[in-house]
Design an enzyme around this catalytic site. Sequence first.
Site, PDB file in Angstrom:
ATOM      1  N   LYS A  53      16.358  18.877   9.317  1.00  0.00           N
ATOM      2  CA  LYS A  53      17.800  18.614   9.371  1.00  0.00           C
ATOM      3  C   LYS A  53      17.965  17.216   9.931  1.00  0.00           C
ATOM      4  CE  LYS A  53      22.116  20.765  10.915  1.00  0.00           C
ATOM      5  NZ  LYS A  53      22.843  20.505   9.673  1.00  0.00           N
TER       6      LYS A  53
ATOM      7  N   TYR B 298      19.315  16.546  13.947  1.00  0.00           N
ATOM      8  CA  TYR B 298      20.418  17.113  14.719  1.00  0.00           C
ATOM      9  C   TYR B 298      20.577  18.598  14.471  1.00  0.00           C
ATOM     10  CZ  TYR B 298      23.730  17.350  10.775  1.00  0.00           C
ATOM     11  OH  TYR B 298      24.376  17.672   9.612  1.00  0.00           O
TER      12      TYR B 298
ATOM     13  N   GLU C 105      21.921  24.064  -2.485  1.00  0.00           N
ATOM     14  CA  GLU C 105      22.676  24.541  -1.324  1.00  0.00           C
ATOM     15  C   GLU C 105      24.009  23.817  -1.288  1.00  0.00           C
ATOM     16  OE1 GLU C 105      20.673  23.253   2.300  1.00  0.00           O
ATOM     17  OE2 GLU C 105      20.134  21.366   1.343  1.00  0.00           O
TER      18      GLU C 105
ATOM     19  N   ARG D 195      14.581  24.899  15.489  1.00  0.00           N
ATOM     20  CA  ARG D 195      14.694  24.115  14.245  1.00  0.00           C
ATOM     21  C   ARG D 195      14.736  22.617  14.558  1.00  0.00           C
ATOM     22  NH1 ARG D 195      19.381  25.470  10.007  1.00  0.00           N
ATOM     23  NH2 ARG D 195      20.653  24.433  11.589  1.00  0.00           N
TER      24      ARG D 195
HETATM   25  N1  PMP Z   1      22.425  23.485   4.423  1.00  0.00           N
HETATM   26  C1  PMP Z   1      22.810  22.302   4.928  1.00  0.00           C
HETATM   27  C2  PMP Z   1      22.506  21.064   4.163  1.00  0.00           C
HETATM   28  C3  PMP Z   1      23.499  22.240   6.155  1.00  0.00           C
HETATM   29  O1  PMP Z   1      23.886  21.067   6.659  1.00  0.00           O
HETATM   30  C4  PMP Z   1      23.795  23.435   6.839  1.00  0.00           C
HETATM   31  C5  PMP Z   1      24.561  23.394   8.134  1.00  0.00           C
HETATM   32  N2  PMP Z   1      23.699  23.134   9.215  1.00  0.00           N
HETATM   33  C6  PMP Z   1      23.369  24.648   6.291  1.00  0.00           C
HETATM   34  C7  PMP Z   1      22.678  24.647   5.076  1.00  0.00           C
HETATM   35  C8  PMP Z   1      23.621  25.962   7.005  1.00  0.00           C
HETATM   36  O2  PMP Z   1      22.774  26.056   8.129  1.00  0.00           O
HETATM   37  P1  PMP Z   1      23.167  26.917   9.418  1.00  0.00           P
HETATM   38  O3  PMP Z   1      23.385  28.319   8.949  1.00  0.00           O
HETATM   39  O4  PMP Z   1      21.969  26.793  10.292  1.00  0.00           O
HETATM   40  O5  PMP Z   1      24.403  26.315   9.992  1.00  0.00           O
END
Ligand code: PMP
Length: 285
Positions: A151, A33, A184, A52
């Site tokens: 993701k 997603y 993260e 992505r």
């Molecule tokens: N890490 C994880 C595990 C996430 O779910 C997200 C949110 N999508 C992010 C980092 C940040 O990604 P983005 O800047 O693409 O929203």
Amino acid sequence: MTTVVAIDGVVEPGETARISVLDRGFLYGDSVYEVVRTYRGRPFLLAEHLARLERSASLLGIPLPLAREAQGEEIERVLAAAQNAESYLRVIITRGNGPIGLDPALASSPTRVVIVTELKSLPAELYERGAAICLIPAGRSTASTIPQGAKSGNYLVNIMALGAARRRGAHEAVMLDAAGLITEGASSNVFVVQGGALHTPPLHAGILEGITRRKVIELARGAGIEVHERALAPADLTGADEVFLTSTLREILPVTVIDGAEVAGGRPGPVALKLRERYRALTLA
Ligand code: PMP
């Protein structure tokens, strides 16, 4: 609040949208997603998100039902039907329906869902005060549970970590890997400012390559700020001049409390503020 959904291209109100209980997204989180938000009604960095999505699907061996352009057009149709001032938009591709069983070969026709709902902005106060985070040992790194960098819809490690952080009154959980290193946030990437330079865990720490993370790295380098992708330990966060999180929905969010103790002087710092200004300028470009 208007929520509009498209399931396999059929647009309907959010209240009535349904998918099968035999869908593997429901059964196993066997899905990929993206979350996108709009600025002035337009989806921001949509091409990057769709790229992505393609990478994630390819890592999981889920064939994408639509080419990027057609997927973009479908998203535009749902956004237009919802007519929100600003929208939160989620695109989900599951491996589809099939007889119950883990074997991915049991499903051959992916399910495609687009959800558009009104965007709820985070309170301005959170940016003024800075957010509290908790460092949560997540044991298994995300890298070992799903193909690295995908993701996927399987967020159980992140969900449990966030639950633990929220019970302690924190906004976000930052997960530690088995070696105790920073990976993260549950739904964000982590940066520290030390000696005027940015430091952030490398992709091989098993993190998602955040689209905001990438933009922030670009913006920082463009502003003459050095960026180092390197392993970070908890002490790198607690001793940093600044700590901040990045994500599509948070943009750049300063962190001022870690595990209940003030960090970075307890106030959002100048580097995070400057990067947020530059990022906001991009969203209005
Ligand atoms: N890490 C994880 C595990 C996430 O779910 C997200 C949110 N999508 C992010 C980092 C940040 O990604 P983005 O800047 O693409 O929203």
